[in-house]
Motif scaffolding. Structure first.
Motif, mmCIF file in Angstrom:
data_model
loop_
_atom_site.group_PDB
_atom_site.id
_atom_site.type_symbol
_atom_site.label_atom_id
_atom_site.label_comp_id
_atom_site.label_asym_id
_atom_site.label_seq_id
_atom_site.Cartn_x
_atom_site.Cartn_y
_atom_site.Cartn_z
ATOM 1 N N PRO A 65 0.837 -1.205 0.000
ATOM 2 C CA PRO A 65 0.000 0.000 0.000
ATOM 3 C C PRO A 65 0.871 1.254 0.000
ATOM 4 O O PRO A 65 1.989 1.249 0.507
ATOM 5 N N ILE A 66 0.349 2.306 -0.587
ATOM 6 C CA ILE A 66 1.046 3.598 -0.584
ATOM 7 C C ILE A 66 -0.013 4.686 -0.422
ATOM 8 O O ILE A 66 -1.134 4.556 -0.924
ATOM 9 N N GLU A 67 0.341 5.732 0.308
ATOM 10 C CA GLU A 67 -0.600 6.818 0.567
ATOM 11 C C GLU A 67 -0.592 7.809 -0.602
ATOM 12 O O GLU A 67 0.463 8.192 -1.091
ATOM 13 N N VAL A 68 -1.790 8.201 -1.012
ATOM 14 C CA VAL A 68 -1.965 9.140 -2.123
ATOM 15 C C VAL A 68 -2.809 10.310 -1.613
ATOM 16 O O VAL A 68 -3.893 10.098 -1.074
ATOM 17 N N PRO A 69 -2.309 11.553 -1.751
ATOM 18 C CA PRO A 69 -3.095 12.700 -1.270
ATOM 19 C C PRO A 69 -4.235 13.024 -2.233
ATOM 20 O O PRO A 69 -4.091 12.889 -3.444
ATOM 21 N N ILE A 70 -5.350 13.428 -1.668
ATOM 22 C CA ILE A 70 -6.449 13.939 -2.487
ATOM 23 C C ILE A 70 -6.279 15.450 -2.528
ATOM 24 O O ILE A 70 -6.400 16.133 -1.507
ATOM 25 N N ILE A 71 -5.936 15.965 -3.700
ATOM 26 C CA ILE A 71 -5.623 17.381 -3.853
ATOM 27 C C ILE A 71 -6.907 18.154 -4.148
ATOM 28 O O ILE A 71 -7.570 17.903 -5.151
ATOM 29 N N ASN A 72 -7.240 19.062 -3.246
ATOM 30 C CA ASN A 72 -8.402 19.925 -3.461
ATOM 31 C C ASN A 72 -7.989 21.074 -4.358
ATOM 32 O O ASN A 72 -7.036 21.788 -4.060
ATOM 33 N N LYS A 73 -8.706 21.245 -5.453
ATOM 34 C CA LYS A 73 -8.423 22.337 -6.383
ATOM 35 C C LYS A 73 -9.439 23.444 -6.138
ATOM 36 O O LYS A 73 -10.641 23.209 -6.143
ATOM 37 N N ILE A 74 -8.910 24.640 -5.899
ATOM 38 C CA ILE A 74 -9.753 25.774 -5.521
ATOM 39 C C ILE A 74 -9.632 26.866 -6.584
ATOM 40 O O ILE A 74 -8.521 27.267 -6.937
ATOM 41 N N ARG A 75 -10.779 27.336 -7.093
ATOM 42 C CA ARG A 75 -10.786 28.492 -7.987
ATOM 43 C C ARG A 75 -10.801 29.719 -7.100
ATOM 44 O O ARG A 75 -11.645 29.841 -6.210
ATOM 45 N N GLY A 76 -9.852 30.617 -7.338
ATOM 46 C CA GLY A 76 -9.766 31.784 -6.477
ATOM 47 C C GLY A 76 -9.424 33.050 -7.236
ATOM 48 O O GLY A 76 -9.170 33.030 -8.441
ATOM 49 N N GLN A 77 -9.435 34.143 -6.502
ATOM 50 C CA GLN A 77 -9.055 35.440 -7.049
ATOM 51 C C GLN A 77 -8.104 36.096 -6.059
ATOM 52 O O GLN A 77 -8.357 36.113 -4.855
ATOM 53 N N VAL A 78 -7.001 36.631 -6.579
ATOM 54 C CA VAL A 78 -5.999 37.263 -5.731
ATOM 55 C C VAL A 78 -6.558 38.576 -5.190
ATOM 56 O O VAL A 78 -7.011 39.428 -5.948
ATOM 57 N N ILE A 79 -6.512 38.708 -3.871
ATOM 58 C CA ILE A 79 -6.994 39.917 -3.204
ATOM 59 C C ILE A 79 -5.836 40.871 -2.934
ATOM 60 O O ILE A 79 -5.943 42.069 -3.174
ATOM 61 N N ALA A 80 -4.713 40.327 -2.440
ATOM 62 C CA ALA A 80 -3.574 41.186 -2.099
ATOM 63 C C ALA A 80 -2.277 40.396 -2.198
ATOM 64 O O ALA A 80 -2.258 39.187 -2.011
ATOM 65 N N LYS A 81 -1.205 41.131 -2.477
ATOM 66 C CA LYS A 81 0.135 40.544 -2.492
ATOM 67 C C LYS A 81 0.761 40.793 -1.126
ATOM 68 O O LYS A 81 0.917 41.941 -0.713
ATOM 69 N N VAL A 82 1.111 39.706 -0.430
ATOM 70 C CA VAL A 82 1.717 39.825 0.896
ATOM 71 C C VAL A 82 3.235 39.943 0.769
ATOM 72 O O VAL A 82 3.859 40.747 1.435
ATOM 73 N N SER A 83 3.834 39.106 -0.100
ATOM 74 C CA SER A 83 5.271 39.156 -0.376
ATOM 75 C C SER A 83 5.478 38.657 -1.804
ATOM 76 O O SER A 83 4.514 38.444 -2.533
ATOM 77 N N ASP A 84 6.729 38.454 -2.199
ATOM 78 C CA ASP A 84 7.003 37.987 -3.563
ATOM 79 C C ASP A 84 6.403 36.613 -3.844
ATOM 80 O O ASP A 84 6.074 36.299 -4.978
ATOM 81 N N ILE A 85 6.278 35.802 -2.792
ATOM 82 C CA ILE A 85 5.755 34.446 -3.015
ATOM 83 C C ILE A 85 4.424 34.193 -2.306
ATOM 84 O O ILE A 85 3.811 33.171 -2.519
ATOM 85 N N GLN A 86 3.963 35.105 -1.479
ATOM 86 C CA GLN A 86 2.743 34.899 -0.699
ATOM 87 C C GLN A 86 1.654 35.881 -1.113
ATOM 88 O O GLN A 86 1.906 37.079 -1.244
#
Length: 133
Positions: A65-86
Motif C-alpha cells: 500500500p502507498i498513501e496518495v493525497p487527495i488534492i483539493n483544487k480551488i478556484r480563487g481570485q488574488v486579493i492582495a500581495k503579501v510578499s514575492d511568493i505569498q
C-alpha cells in the motif's frame, strides 16, 4: 494535512501524486521488475516534492500500500500581495480568504491583484496557475 487515500504501488502512474515524509510528491518515473522465481515484483519510483522540488527514488513491492493525497483544487481570485511568493486569495465558491504561496519561479511577479488563479490545497495552499481575463 490533506485527505489521504491508500492505493497499491502498482496503481501509480507517471504524473500521479504520493504522500511521502508528510509532503505531496509527484511521480516522475515508474518502472516495475520481477525479481526472481520466489520474489515479488518490485517498483522503482522516482518522485519530486511539490513543495521543495527535491527528487528521490523509492523501491517498493508492487502490491504494497502507498498513501496518495487527495488534492483539493480551488478556484480563487488574488486579493492582495503579501510578499514575492505569498498572496491573499479569495475562494470564488465560498468567498473565504486564505494565504497561498507561489513555488514556480516562472510565475513569480506575473500574478497580480484581481487575477483569477487555481490553488491546490495539499496541506499547504499553492497557486499553480494564473488566468488572464
Amino acid at each position: 494535512m490533506p485527505e489521504i487515500q491508500v492505493k497499491k504501488v502498482v496503481d501509480l502512474k507517471k504524473g500521479s501524486y504520493v504522500w511521502y515524509n508528510n509532503e505531496a510528491w509527484e511521480v516522475l518515473e515508474m518502472e516495475t521488475a520481477k525479481t526472481g522465481k520466489h520474489g515479488s515484483a518490485k517498483a522503482r519510483i522516482v518522485i519530486r516534492s511539490i513543495i521543495s522540488g527535491k527528487t528521490t527514488e523509492l523501491v517498493k513491492p508492487t502490491q504494497d500500500p502507498i498513501e496518495v493525497p487527495i488534492i483539493n483544487k480551488i478556484r480563487g481570485q488574488v486579493i492582495a500581495k503579501v510578499s514575492d511568493i505569498q498572496y491573499t486569495v479569495m475562494n470564488l465558491d465560498t468567498y473565504e480568504t486564505f494565504d497561498a504561496k507561489i513555488l514556480d519561479d516562472d510565475m513569480k511577479g506575473r500574478i497580480q491583484e484581481g487575477q483569477k488563479v487555481l490553488v491546490w490545497d495539499i496541506g499547504e495552499k499553492i497557486i499553480v496557475q494564473g488566468f488572464k481575463e
